[in-house]
Write an enzyme that holds these catalytic residues in place. Structure first.
Site, PDB file in Angstrom:
ATOM      1  N   ARG A  22       0.843  -1.184   0.000  1.00 38.23           N
ATOM      2  CA  ARG A  22       0.000   0.000   0.000  1.00 38.23           C
ATOM      3  C   ARG A  22       0.887   1.245   0.000  1.00 38.23           C
ATOM      4  O   ARG A  22       1.964   1.235   0.597  1.00 38.23           O
ATOM      5  CB  ARG A  22      -0.822   0.089   1.291  1.00 38.23           C
ATOM      6  CG  ARG A  22      -1.991  -0.803   1.378  1.00 38.23           C
ATOM      7  CD  ARG A  22      -2.809  -0.512   2.645  1.00 38.23           C
ATOM      8  NE  ARG A  22      -2.152  -0.801   3.903  1.00 38.23           N
ATOM      9  CZ  ARG A  22      -1.721   0.097   4.779  1.00 38.23           C
ATOM     10  NH1 ARG A  22      -1.822   1.381   4.481  1.00 38.23           N
ATOM     11  NH2 ARG A  22      -1.132  -0.248   5.900  1.00 38.23           N
ATOM     12  N   TYR A  53      -1.013  -4.057  -6.865  1.00 43.91           N
ATOM     13  CA  TYR A  53      -0.847  -4.862  -5.656  1.00 43.91           C
ATOM     14  C   TYR A  53      -1.786  -4.549  -4.505  1.00 43.91           C
ATOM     15  O   TYR A  53      -2.044  -3.361  -4.242  1.00 43.91           O
ATOM     16  CB  TYR A  53       0.600  -4.762  -5.151  1.00 43.91           C
ATOM     17  CG  TYR A  53       0.862  -5.691  -3.997  1.00 43.91           C
ATOM     18  CD1 TYR A  53       0.766  -7.082  -4.185  1.00 43.91           C
ATOM     19  CD2 TYR A  53       1.117  -5.221  -2.731  1.00 43.91           C
ATOM     20  CE1 TYR A  53       0.954  -7.945  -3.131  1.00 43.91           C
ATOM     21  CE2 TYR A  53       1.309  -6.082  -1.662  1.00 43.91           C
ATOM     22  CZ  TYR A  53       1.222  -7.463  -1.879  1.00 43.91           C
ATOM     23  OH  TYR A  53       1.408  -8.326  -0.835  1.00 43.91           O
ATOM     24  N   GLY A  54      -2.244  -5.595  -3.867  1.00 40.80           N
ATOM     25  CA  GLY A  54      -2.876  -5.518  -2.550  1.00 40.80           C
ATOM     26  C   GLY A  54      -3.898  -4.411  -2.374  1.00 40.80           C
ATOM     27  O   GLY A  54      -4.803  -4.236  -3.178  1.00 40.80           O
ATOM     28  N   LYS A  72      -9.397  -2.315   1.386  1.00 46.98           N
ATOM     29  CA  LYS A  72      -9.193  -1.108   2.188  1.00 46.98           C
ATOM     30  C   LYS A  72      -9.975   0.093   1.636  1.00 46.98           C
ATOM     31  O   LYS A  72     -10.570   0.867   2.381  1.00 46.98           O
ATOM     32  CB  LYS A  72      -7.699  -0.780   2.219  1.00 46.98           C
ATOM     33  CG  LYS A  72      -6.856  -1.876   2.808  1.00 46.98           C
ATOM     34  CD  LYS A  72      -7.257  -2.207   4.236  1.00 46.98           C
ATOM     35  CE  LYS A  72      -6.363  -3.231   4.861  1.00 46.98           C
ATOM     36  NZ  LYS A  72      -6.690  -3.520   6.265  1.00 46.98           N
ATOM     37  N   HIS A 131     -11.468  -1.805  11.183  1.00 51.02           N
ATOM     38  CA  HIS A 131     -10.290  -2.641  10.856  1.00 51.02           C
ATOM     39  C   HIS A 131     -10.138  -3.674  11.974  1.00 51.02           C
ATOM     40  O   HIS A 131      -9.266  -3.567  12.836  1.00 51.02           O
ATOM     41  CB  HIS A 131      -9.060  -1.731  10.771  1.00 51.02           C
ATOM     42  CG  HIS A 131      -7.849  -2.416  10.233  1.00 51.02           C
ATOM     43  ND1 HIS A 131      -6.580  -1.958  10.484  1.00 51.02           N
ATOM     44  CD2 HIS A 131      -7.687  -3.514   9.464  1.00 51.02           C
ATOM     45  CE1 HIS A 131      -5.698  -2.746   9.881  1.00 51.02           C
ATOM     46  NE2 HIS A 131      -6.355  -3.690   9.258  1.00 51.02           N
ATOM     47  N   SER A 172      -1.876  -2.900  11.464  1.00 49.13           N
ATOM     48  CA  SER A 172      -1.414  -3.862  10.463  1.00 49.13           C
ATOM     49  C   SER A 172      -0.237  -4.653  11.003  1.00 49.13           C
ATOM     50  O   SER A 172       0.619  -4.109  11.701  1.00 49.13           O
ATOM     51  CB  SER A 172      -0.969  -3.084   9.230  1.00 49.13           C
ATOM     52  OG  SER A 172      -1.990  -2.174   8.852  1.00 49.13           O
ATOM     53  N   CYS A 213       0.054  -6.862  13.324  1.00 49.48           N
ATOM     54  CA  CYS A 213       0.204  -7.021  14.787  1.00 49.48           C
ATOM     55  C   CYS A 213      -0.465  -8.305  15.265  1.00 49.48           C
ATOM     56  O   CYS A 213      -0.707  -8.455  16.462  1.00 49.48           O
ATOM     57  CB  CYS A 213      -0.408  -5.834  15.516  1.00 49.48           C
ATOM     58  SG  CYS A 213       0.723  -4.449  15.673  1.00 49.48           S
ATOM     59  N   LYS A 216      -3.529  -9.926  13.962  1.00 47.92           N
ATOM     60  CA  LYS A 216      -4.988 -10.146  13.904  1.00 47.92           C
ATOM     61  C   LYS A 216      -5.285 -11.540  13.357  1.00 47.92           C
ATOM     62  O   LYS A 216      -6.115 -12.260  13.920  1.00 47.92           O
ATOM     63  CB  LYS A 216      -5.656  -9.095  13.023  1.00 47.92           C
ATOM     64  CG  LYS A 216      -5.786  -7.727  13.661  1.00 47.92           C
ATOM     65  CD  LYS A 216      -6.828  -6.833  12.998  1.00 47.92           C
ATOM     66  CE  LYS A 216      -6.429  -6.456  11.597  1.00 47.92           C
ATOM     67  NZ  LYS A 216      -5.166  -5.713  11.520  1.00 47.92           N
ATOM     68  N   ASN A 257      -3.438 -14.238  13.419  1.00 48.84           N
ATOM     69  CA  ASN A 257      -3.087 -15.265  14.414  1.00 48.84           C
ATOM     70  C   ASN A 257      -4.133 -15.370  15.511  1.00 48.84           C
ATOM     71  O   ASN A 257      -4.504 -16.459  15.942  1.00 48.84           O
ATOM     72  CB  ASN A 257      -1.726 -14.948  15.053  1.00 48.84           C
ATOM     73  CG  ASN A 257      -0.577 -15.212  14.098  1.00 48.84           C
ATOM     74  OD1 ASN A 257      -0.759 -15.809  13.036  1.00 48.84           O
ATOM     75  ND2 ASN A 257       0.608 -14.745  14.452  1.00 48.84           N
ATOM     76  N   ASP A 279      -9.712  -9.296   9.316  1.00 49.17           N
ATOM     77  CA  ASP A 279      -9.206  -7.957   9.000  1.00 49.17           C
ATOM     78  C   ASP A 279     -10.235  -6.841   9.039  1.00 49.17           C
ATOM     79  O   ASP A 279      -9.888  -5.712   9.381  1.00 49.17           O
ATOM     80  CB  ASP A 279      -8.550  -7.993   7.609  1.00 49.17           C
ATOM     81  CG  ASP A 279      -7.748  -6.736   7.331  1.00 49.17           C
ATOM     82  OD1 ASP A 279      -7.954  -6.127   6.284  1.00 49.17           O
ATOM     83  OD2 ASP A 279      -6.938  -6.356   8.207  1.00 49.17           O
ATOM     84  N   ASN A 327       6.212  -7.938   3.075  1.00 46.54           N
ATOM     85  CA  ASN A 327       4.783  -7.740   2.875  1.00 46.54           C
ATOM     86  C   ASN A 327       4.200  -8.779   1.903  1.00 46.54           C
ATOM     87  O   ASN A 327       3.160  -8.562   1.290  1.00 46.54           O
ATOM     88  CB  ASN A 327       4.505  -6.328   2.342  1.00 46.54           C
ATOM     89  CG  ASN A 327       3.021  -5.967   2.432  1.00 46.54           C
ATOM     90  OD1 ASN A 327       2.352  -6.274   3.409  1.00 46.54           O
ATOM     91  ND2 ASN A 327       2.509  -5.350   1.388  1.00 46.54           N
ATOM     92  N   ARG A 340       2.232 -12.022   0.597  1.00 50.82           N
ATOM     93  CA  ARG A 340       0.886 -12.361   1.062  1.00 50.82           C
ATOM     94  C   ARG A 340       0.381 -13.691   0.509  1.00 50.82           C
ATOM     95  O   ARG A 340       0.823 -14.124  -0.560  1.00 50.82           O
ATOM     96  CB  ARG A 340      -0.083 -11.265   0.598  1.00 50.82           C
ATOM     97  CG  ARG A 340       0.248  -9.889   1.151  1.00 50.82           C
ATOM     98  CD  ARG A 340      -0.471  -9.608   2.425  1.00 50.82           C
ATOM     99  NE  ARG A 340       0.023  -8.420   3.093  1.00 50.82           N
ATOM    100  CZ  ARG A 340      -0.574  -7.908   4.170  1.00 50.82           C
ATOM    101  NH1 ARG A 340      -1.653  -8.477   4.660  1.00 50.82           N
ATOM    102  NH2 ARG A 340      -0.078  -6.850   4.764  1.00 50.82           N
ATOM    103  N   ARG A 374       1.456  -3.402  19.661  1.00 50.03           N
ATOM    104  CA  ARG A 374       2.755  -3.823  20.192  1.00 50.03           C
ATOM    105  C   ARG A 374       3.270  -2.745  21.146  1.00 50.03           C
ATOM    106  O   ARG A 374       3.667  -1.683  20.702  1.00 50.03           O
ATOM    107  CB  ARG A 374       3.783  -3.967  19.060  1.00 50.03           C
ATOM    108  CG  ARG A 374       3.555  -5.109  18.136  1.00 50.03           C
ATOM    109  CD  ARG A 374       4.551  -5.066  16.965  1.00 50.03           C
ATOM    110  NE  ARG A 374       4.209  -6.073  15.973  1.00 50.03           N
ATOM    111  CZ  ARG A 374       4.645  -7.333  16.013  1.00 50.03           C
ATOM    112  NH1 ARG A 374       5.429  -7.712  17.011  1.00 50.03           N
ATOM    113  NH2 ARG A 374       4.279  -8.210  15.091  1.00 50.03           N
TER     114      ARG A 374
HETATM  115  O1  LIG Z   1       0.239  -3.732   1.407  1.00 52.82           O
HETATM  116  C1  LIG Z   1      -0.908  -4.076   1.081  1.00 52.82           C
HETATM  117  O2  LIG Z   1      -1.541  -3.600   0.135  1.00 52.82           O
HETATM  118  C2  LIG Z   1      -1.612  -5.067   1.951  1.00 52.82           C
HETATM  119  S1  LIG Z   1      -2.114  -4.223   3.382  1.00 52.82           S
HETATM  120  C3  LIG Z   1      -3.191  -5.295   4.164  1.00 52.82           C
HETATM  121  C4  LIG Z   1      -3.629  -6.458   3.549  1.00 52.82           C
HETATM  122  C5  LIG Z   1      -4.505  -7.287   4.217  1.00 52.82           C
HETATM  123  C6  LIG Z   1      -4.931  -6.934   5.485  1.00 52.82           C
HETATM  124  N1  LIG Z   1      -4.510  -5.801   6.074  1.00 52.82           N
HETATM  125  C7  LIG Z   1      -3.652  -4.983   5.458  1.00 52.82           C
HETATM  126  C8  LIG Z   1      -3.253  -3.779   6.230  1.00 52.82           C
HETATM  127  O3  LIG Z   1      -2.322  -3.072   5.853  1.00 52.82           O
HETATM  128  O4  LIG Z   1      -3.898  -3.562   7.289  1.00 52.82           O
HETATM  129 MN   LIG Z   2      -5.484  -4.902   7.780  1.00 60.48          MN
END
Ligand SMILES: O=C(O)CSc1cccnc1C(=O)O
Ligand SMILES: [Mn+2]
Length: 624
Positions: A87, A236-237, A245, A265, A287, A289, A291, A293, A312, A405, A407, A438
């Site tokens: 992101r 990406y993502g 998001k 979130h 992010s 931390c 979730k 798990n 998430d 990062n 996934r 944390r």
């Molecule tokens: O870097 C990305 O685009 C992924 S970020 C992400 C992906 C899944 C769940 N949470 C997050 C986050 O950054 O909170």
């Molecule tokens: Mn997230």
């Protein structure tokens, strides 16, 4: 694809899948407007079928975007352009007429960290500059998707137009995507408009690149007033899977504000105690931390059972009985791969090795994947190739095998402990909300808010240790209110007002807690074993929900009474004194840091009630 009928054309552009007539007038108008802008060669209306998915997987294999992972069933590895791996907060904007609708007015000279605003005019210019003709020679995929089970009254629909097949196959995992959504749209249901292109680098036409993108001009834009998202330049993502998001949190939070519910979130889990009594808990951690798990925890306490609703995002609203209910709007998990192992999350390891797209993990010579934390799961003699496609040797290579990062993108229904109610149309009843992060010092394992207002202050004051963005700055404690700092869809001050306004909706509010698995002793070692042992904290929380007298009041909130935490089996391994110690100087500094953050970042937009709650905390600390 079957030959399309002569009339299945849109201004001379061939529709290679689906039927334009199946599109509602609103959808067709949205498509036409963006076909004019982006000038694709073909249009593919997605139906979400297995056949369509296989076609797209084959197409991506031909382009070199993905390679098969024959060690597993229907699993694929994608490697991105190294400049497109996460992101991009600095290039993510929200557009409203007035800046104050999007972000608080910060103190003079202070850089705002609660989102970026762009004017409507600048948004229009940014789009025109980037999207004009950007899909020339490409296929525009029309992706109809639902955030939430299609049958749920809490679900919302989106249409994503994209030139990325990777996005289509990923959205099919992460959302409910296909014909059932088009059918629901037929009656004129409104939808969130999502326009995406991986872009064309200024350097020119790199169509055959395995991961086309335009990092220099990446921009992610949101216009909440008309439920619009526009994303350019990244494949990406969170930048490209716009249901996650951009929709479920940023636009979702503005819809929730308007309609009186909460888009958060948060993970959602169901926990059953040894007597068989089951409750559902939502938890907001920043992010990476833990979730996922926690949402998939294997509890160490005998007789406890954890089931996963989501890892998430939670959409929560009070029902007619004043009960807060939540759905997971997603259909899959897009989890961080590194750190996931049979010891940290055996449930995840049982979920992800079929029908999954891995991105930027390492690959192995026996046709599998590898990432940091999987050392015990990889056979000797297996050769490892890192996320950039280079040979990687443990102990010799000085860069990680998998991108930090990297996934997995995997169907939620494959999770062996997916909750039986995870797709219940009305959502699951939420009895407790946890905030956490944390915190290596000063913050106890768990504490309970005195009431809703105090709980909102705890959420607003959330901080978590992060790896400093700048080189060699080590670890810093960053503010991340409600774990939503990168995802607020509107002014944080108004968001706090909205949370406070929930109190009048119910006489059965969930209790609010703060948890911290990450406190370290003076020797720098973790004071708490975490993972499955966190079930002991959930046990205490459930007993508090049953109004058991197992808490004692302190200046910061209610913490477990001595001996009230079940530590059976951990004798001699946990220093409870240190774990629950509340150093007065630490907490005075913490309260001051929160006050400074509010003054600098929220200013006049901070609700009076939050200011009063902070003053009450400070007063309790002074007299503690
Ligand atoms: O870097 C990305 O685009 C992924 S970020 C992400 C992906 C899944 C769940 N949470 C997050 C986050 O950054 O909170
Ligand atoms: Mn997230």
């Amino acid at each position: 694809h079957p030959n399309v009928g002569l009339f299945n054309h849109l201004k001379g552009i061939s529709v290679i899948n689906g039927d334009l007539k199946s599109l509602s007038p609103k959808v067709r108008a949205y498509v036409e407007e963006n076909v004019d802008l982006c000038k694709p060669e073909k249009i593919h209306i997605c139906d979400g079928t297995e056949q369509e998915n296989n076609h797209l997987l084959n197409l991506m294999q031909q382009h070199g975007t993905i390679v098969p992972l024959p060690k597993y069933q229907n699993c694929w590895l994608a490697r991105t352009n190294p400049a497109d791996t996460a992101r991009v907060e600095s290039k993510t904007f929200i557009s409203t007429e007035k800046r104050a609708e999007t972000i608080p007015t910060t103190k003079e000279g202070i850089k705002g960290t609660l989102g970026n605003w762009i004017s409507p005019r600048d948004m229009d210019v940014a789009i025109k500059d980037r999207f004009t003709g950007c899909m020339k020679g490409r296929t525009m995929y029309i992706v109809p998707f639902s955030m939430g089970p299609v049958s749920s009254p809490l679900a919302k629909i989106g249409i994503q137009l994209t030139d990325s097949a990777y996005v289509v196959v990923s959205m099919r995992v992460m959302t409910r995507m296909g014909q059932a959504v088009l059918n629901k749209l037929a009656d004129g249901t409104d939808f969130v408009k999502c326009l995406h292109s991986v872009g064309i680098p200024a350097s020119g036409f790199v169509e055959m690149a395995s991961w086309p993108c335009d990092p220099e001009r990446t921009i992610i834009l949101h216009r909440p007033q008309n439920n619009e998202i526009v994303s350019y330049g990244s494949g990406y993502g969170g930048n490209s899977l716009l249901g996650k998001k951009c929709f479920a949190l940023r636009i979702g939070s503005t819809i929730a504000k308007r309609e009186g519910w909460l888009a958060e979130h948060m993970l959602i889990l169901g926990v059953t105690n040894p007597t068989g009594k089951k409750r559902y808990i939502a938890a907001a951690f920043p992010s990476a931390c833990g979730k996922t798990n926690l949402a998939m925890m294997t509890p160490s306490l005998p007789g406890y059972k954890i089931e996963c609703v989501g890892d998430d995002i939670a959409w929560m609203r009070f029902d007619n009985n004043g009960q807060l209910r939540a759905i997971n709007p997603e259909n899959g998990f897009f989890g961080v791969a590194p750190g996931t192992s049979n010891s940290s999350n055996p449930i995840a390891m049982k979920t992800i090795f079929k029908n999954t797209i891995f991105t930027n993990v390492a690959s192995t010579s026996d046709g599998g994947v590898f990432w940091e934390g999987m050392e015990d799961e990889v056979d000797d003699g297996v050769k490892i190739t890192d996320w950039r496609g280079k040979p990687w040797v443990k102990g010799e290579s000085n860069t990680p095998a998998a991108h930090p990062n990297s996934r997995f993108c995997t169907p939620a229904k494959q999770c062996p402990i997916i909750d039986p109610q995870w797709e219940a149309p009305e959502g699951v009843p939420i009895s407790a909300i946890l905030f956490g992060g944390r915190r290596p010092t000063g913050v106890p394992l768990v504490y309970e808010a005195r009431d809703w207002k105090h709980g909102v202050l705890i959420g607003a004051g959330m901080r978590s240790e992060a790896t400093a963005a700048a080189e060699h700055k080590g670890k810093v404690i960053m503010h991340d209110p409600f774990a939503m700092r990168p995802f607020f869809g509107y002014n944080f001050g108004d968001y706090l007002e909205h949370w406070l306004s929930m109190e009048k909706k119910s006489t059965n509010l969930p209790k609010i807690f703060h948890v911290n698995w990450f406190r370290k002793g003076s020797d720098g070692k973790f004071l708490w074993p975490g993972f499955g042992e966190n079930s002991r904290v959930l046990d205490w929380i459930l007993r508090r929900l049953d109004n058991e007298e197992c808490a004692r009041d302190t200046a910061i909130g209610l913490i477990p009474k001595a001996e009230s935490l079940n530590l059976e089996g951990l004798e001699g391994k946990v220093n409870v004194e240190e774990l629950f110690n509340l150093p007065k100087t630490f907490w005075m500094e913490e309260a001051y840091a929160i006050e400074k953050y509010f003054n600098e970042q929220v200013g006049m937009d901070l609700p009076l009630i939050i200011d009063q709650e902070l003053k009450k905390l400070k007063k309790r600390l002074i007299f503690s």
